[in-house]
Motif scaffolding. Structure first.
Motif, PDB file in Angstrom:
ATOM      1  N   VAL A 161       1.069  -0.945   0.061  1.00 47.35           N
ATOM      2  CA  VAL A 161      -0.060   0.206   0.135  1.00 47.35           C
ATOM      3  C   VAL A 161       0.849   1.294  -0.101  1.00 47.35           C
ATOM      4  CG1 VAL A 161       0.247   0.434   2.104  1.00 47.35           C
ATOM      5  CG2 VAL A 161      -2.022   0.662   1.703  1.00 47.35           C
ATOM      6  N   ARG A 162       0.633   2.207  -0.637  1.00 40.75           N
ATOM      7  CA  ARG A 162       1.249   3.716  -0.142  1.00 40.75           C
ATOM      8  C   ARG A 162       0.778   4.352   0.478  1.00 40.75           C
ATOM      9  NH1 ARG A 162       0.670   6.263  -6.650  1.00 40.75           N
ATOM     10  NH2 ARG A 162       0.531   4.649  -7.903  1.00 40.75           N
ATOM     11  N   PRO A 163       1.894   5.142   0.612  1.00 38.24           N
ATOM     12  CA  PRO A 163       1.968   6.076   2.186  1.00 38.24           C
ATOM     13  C   PRO A 163       0.287   6.728   2.601  1.00 38.24           C
ATOM     14  CG  PRO A 163       4.060   5.986   1.734  1.00 38.24           C
ATOM     15  CD  PRO A 163       3.256   5.750   0.393  1.00 38.24           C
ATOM     16  N   GLY A 201      -1.850   5.296   2.620  1.00 36.41           N
ATOM     17  CA  GLY A 201      -3.810   4.033   2.970  1.00 36.41           C
ATOM     18  C   GLY A 201      -3.850   3.338   3.272  1.00 36.41           C
ATOM     19  N   VAL A 221       4.276  -1.332   2.760  1.00 34.31           N
ATOM     20  CA  VAL A 221       4.397   0.598   2.313  1.00 34.31           C
ATOM     21  C   VAL A 221       5.087   0.807   1.387  1.00 34.31           C
ATOM     22  CG1 VAL A 221       3.539   2.808   3.677  1.00 34.31           C
ATOM     23  CG2 VAL A 221       3.153   0.373   4.868  1.00 34.31           C
ATOM     24  N   SER A 222       4.763   1.737   0.498  1.00 32.69           N
ATOM     25  CA  SER A 222       5.905   2.163  -0.362  1.00 32.69           C
ATOM     26  C   SER A 222       5.037   3.259  -1.317  1.00 32.69           C
ATOM     27  CB  SER A 222       6.749   1.185  -0.943  1.00 32.69           C
ATOM     28  OG  SER A 222       7.790   0.911  -1.983  1.00 32.69           O
ATOM     29  N   SER A 223       5.369   3.979  -1.894  1.00 31.08           N
ATOM     30  CA  SER A 223       4.878   4.637  -3.087  1.00 31.08           C
ATOM     31  C   SER A 223       5.948   3.948  -4.677  1.00 31.08           C
ATOM     32  CB  SER A 223       5.668   6.258  -3.402  1.00 31.08           C
ATOM     33  OG  SER A 223       6.971   6.482  -2.699  1.00 31.08           O
TER      34      SER A 223
END
Length: 126
Positions: free
Chosen positions: A11-13, A15, A124-126
Motif C-alpha cells: 500500500v502507498r503511504p 493508504g 508501505v511504499s510509494s
C-alpha cells in the motif's frame, strides 16, 4: 486449532489495509486477542490487545487513532483496520490468542499469548 491471517500486501503511504485473522478449532469470543508486528532487524512489538469481548482495548501509541480492532463472531474472525499507513508500519503482522482475561494490562503481555498465526506481510511504499 489454528489462526490464519489475510489481507496484507503493498500500500502507498497514507493508504489503508484491513487484516483479518480467522480461527478454526477455537471460538475467538472466549479468548484474549493480540496483534503484533515484527519489522526486519527489530523485535516483535505488541500493538493491540483485548482481554475478551466487552473489555477495554489497548493500542500502542504509534498506532492509536489509525488502527481499529473489530470482530465478526459469525465468521469467527477478528480484524485490524489500518489507516494512514506510514513508512514505520511495514512489518510481518501476527494475530495471537491468550486465555480470556489475559494478554492485556496497560499494555500487551507477550508471554500470555500461546497460539499464533503464521503472519502476513504489510509493505508501505510509494
Amino acid at each position: 486449532a489454528q489462526l490464519v491471517e489475510s489481507g496484507g500486501g503493498l500500500v502507498r503511504p497514507g493508504g489503508s489495509l484491513t487484516l483479518s485473522c480467522t480461527a478454526s478449532g477455537l471460538d475467538l469470543r472466549y479468548y484474549g486477542i493480540g496483534w503484533f508486528r515484527q519489522a526486519p532487524g527489530k523485535e516483535r512489538e505488541g500493538i493491540f490487545c483485548i482481554r475478551g469481548p466487552g473489555h477495554t482495548p489497548y493500542y500502542v501509541d504509534s498506532v492509536k487513532e489509525r488502527f481499529t480492532f473489530s470482530r465478526d463472531n459469525a465468521k469467527n474472525t477478528v480484524y485490524l483496520q489500518m489507516t494512514n499507513l506510514k513508512p514505520d508500519d511495514p512489518a510481518v503482522y501476527f494475530c495471537a490468542t491468550a486465555d480470556v482475561g489475559y494478554g492485556c494490562s496497560g499494555g500487551v503481555i507477550d508471554a500470555d499469548f500461546r497460539r499464533w498465526g503464521q503472519g502476513i506481510q504489510v509493505t508501505v511504499s510509494s
